[in-house]
Design a protein around this motif. Sequence first.
Motif, PDB file in Angstrom:
ATOM      1  N   TRP A 126       4.651  10.631  60.822  1.00 40.84           N
ATOM      2  CA  TRP A 126       3.348  10.913  60.199  1.00 40.84           C
ATOM      3  C   TRP A 126       2.430  11.662  61.166  1.00 40.84           C
ATOM      4  O   TRP A 126       1.778  12.638  60.797  1.00 40.84           O
ATOM      5  CB  TRP A 126       2.671   9.609  59.751  1.00 40.84           C
ATOM      6  N   ILE A 129       3.517  15.212  61.359  1.00 43.86           N
ATOM      7  CA  ILE A 129       3.104  15.934  60.150  1.00 43.86           C
ATOM      8  C   ILE A 129       1.623  16.285  60.239  1.00 43.86           C
ATOM      9  O   ILE A 129       1.216  17.423  59.974  1.00 43.86           O
ATOM     10  CB  ILE A 129       3.386  15.081  58.895  1.00 43.86           C
ATOM     11  N   ARG A 130       0.811  15.317  60.611  1.00 46.22           N
ATOM     12  CA  ARG A 130      -0.638  15.559  60.707  1.00 46.22           C
ATOM     13  C   ARG A 130      -0.961  16.641  61.730  1.00 46.22           C
ATOM     14  O   ARG A 130      -1.860  17.459  61.518  1.00 46.22           O
ATOM     15  CB  ARG A 130      -1.363  14.260  61.082  1.00 46.22           C
ATOM     16  N   ASP A 133       0.839  20.205  60.151  1.00 44.63           N
ATOM     17  CA  ASP A 133       0.622  20.643  58.773  1.00 44.63           C
ATOM     18  C   ASP A 133      -0.292  21.871  58.686  1.00 44.63           C
ATOM     19  O   ASP A 133       0.046  22.841  57.989  1.00 44.63           O
ATOM     20  CB  ASP A 133       0.052  19.496  57.940  1.00 44.63           C
ATOM     21  N   ARG A 137       0.938  25.683  57.230  1.00 44.22           N
ATOM     22  CA  ARG A 137       0.244  26.331  56.119  1.00 44.22           C
ATOM     23  C   ARG A 137      -0.207  27.756  56.482  1.00 44.22           C
ATOM     24  O   ARG A 137      -0.512  28.554  55.592  1.00 44.22           O
ATOM     25  CB  ARG A 137      -0.963  25.496  55.679  1.00 44.22           C
ATOM     26  N   MET A 172       6.913   9.618  52.367  1.00 44.78           N
ATOM     27  CA  MET A 172       5.957  10.571  52.953  1.00 44.78           C
ATOM     28  C   MET A 172       6.348  12.004  52.634  1.00 44.78           C
ATOM     29  O   MET A 172       5.481  12.842  52.330  1.00 44.78           O
ATOM     30  CB  MET A 172       5.873  10.366  54.475  1.00 44.78           C
ATOM     31  N   SER A 175       5.362  12.811  49.030  1.00 48.28           N
ATOM     32  CA  SER A 175       3.913  12.971  48.883  1.00 48.28           C
ATOM     33  C   SER A 175       3.433  14.272  49.517  1.00 48.28           C
ATOM     34  O   SER A 175       2.630  15.009  48.919  1.00 48.28           O
ATOM     35  CB  SER A 175       3.188  11.782  49.538  1.00 48.28           C
ATOM     36  N   TRP A 176       3.930  14.551  50.708  1.00 46.06           N
ATOM     37  CA  TRP A 176       3.521  15.767  51.422  1.00 46.06           C
ATOM     38  C   TRP A 176       3.936  17.013  50.643  1.00 46.06           C
ATOM     39  O   TRP A 176       3.160  17.967  50.509  1.00 46.06           O
ATOM     40  CB  TRP A 176       4.158  15.750  52.816  1.00 46.06           C
ATOM     41  N   GLU A 179       1.635  17.497  47.717  1.00 41.81           N
ATOM     42  CA  GLU A 179       0.327  17.978  48.154  1.00 41.81           C
ATOM     43  C   GLU A 179       0.338  19.472  48.496  1.00 41.81           C
ATOM     44  O   GLU A 179      -0.719  20.110  48.520  1.00 41.81           O
ATOM     45  CB  GLU A 179      -0.112  17.208  49.414  1.00 41.81           C
ATOM     46  N   SER A 180       1.527  20.010  48.759  1.00 42.83           N
ATOM     47  CA  SER A 180       1.641  21.366  49.300  1.00 42.83           C
ATOM     48  C   SER A 180       2.184  22.377  48.301  1.00 42.83           C
ATOM     49  O   SER A 180       2.556  23.491  48.671  1.00 42.83           O
ATOM     50  CB  SER A 180       2.563  21.339  50.536  1.00 42.83           C
ATOM     51  N   ILE A 187       9.167  21.500  51.671  1.00 44.27           N
ATOM     52  CA  ILE A 187       9.358  20.284  52.463  1.00 44.27           C
ATOM     53  C   ILE A 187      10.460  19.456  51.832  1.00 44.27           C
ATOM     54  O   ILE A 187      10.372  19.085  50.653  1.00 44.27           O
ATOM     55  CB  ILE A 187       8.048  19.465  52.502  1.00 44.27           C
TER      56      ILE A 187
END
Length: 251
Positions: A126, A129-130, A133, A137, A172, A175-176, A179-180, A187
């Motif tokens: 996590w 990823i944070r 990310d 992008r 995760m 979800s990621w 979100e993307s 992902i």
Amino acid sequence: MNIDLTGRTAVVTGASRGIGYFLARHLAAAGAHVIAVARTVGGLEELDDEIKAERARTGKGEATLVPLDLTDMEGIDRLGGAIHERWGKLDILVANAGVLGVIAPLGHVEAKVFDKVMTVNVTSTWRLIRSVDPLLRQSDAGRAIVLSSGAAHSARAFWGPYAASKAAVEAMVRSWADESRNYPLRINAVDPGATRTAMRALAVPGEDPNSLPHPSEIAARIVGLASPELTRTGEIYQARHDRWVSYRMPE
């Protein structure tokens, strides 16, 4: 799979051995600049030697070595900052590093062992990823590959902490990815199946390692998920004999 990753930058964790080591080599051979992350400096240096030798032969691939223990959460944050300062973006993330813990009944697992499995396999993933990310992008075709395990679904006796950690990782990833969807970021998670690695030897000590595929074989198949041409996202890829099978978890 032959892909061209010239000019692209990739982070690979757990790059000093096993699947991560060979994934780093394959990415570099395809032209990527690999940011190789691992605790073991010797393994990273061996990887660097291989990538330099490949570059001498083909003119492709480079490596930046990052000795880092993934329990160092602030170190993970600094990694993202350093990538931003040098490249301004990241094209590929391979979150491969993980630990097994112990094979034991849940009631017999020591708290410190359980905590370490969750810290390395879940929390550090996590945190990574944070950290990256925003950089993914910024890429025109960001790709993230997160290593999972069939243990996440089989929930076999005595595999509780590891199975729980990989189930969390897959959640995760899903979800990621969701979100993307409005970004050119893809992902996916990968269950590599039983592979001839040191972790597998610890988990199943009586098994003949020669009956299992070498990590270089598995890495050669995973690397296709880093392709800029990839369109699928939010999926779990599983090794099945000589091919990959992908599926979406239920909505």
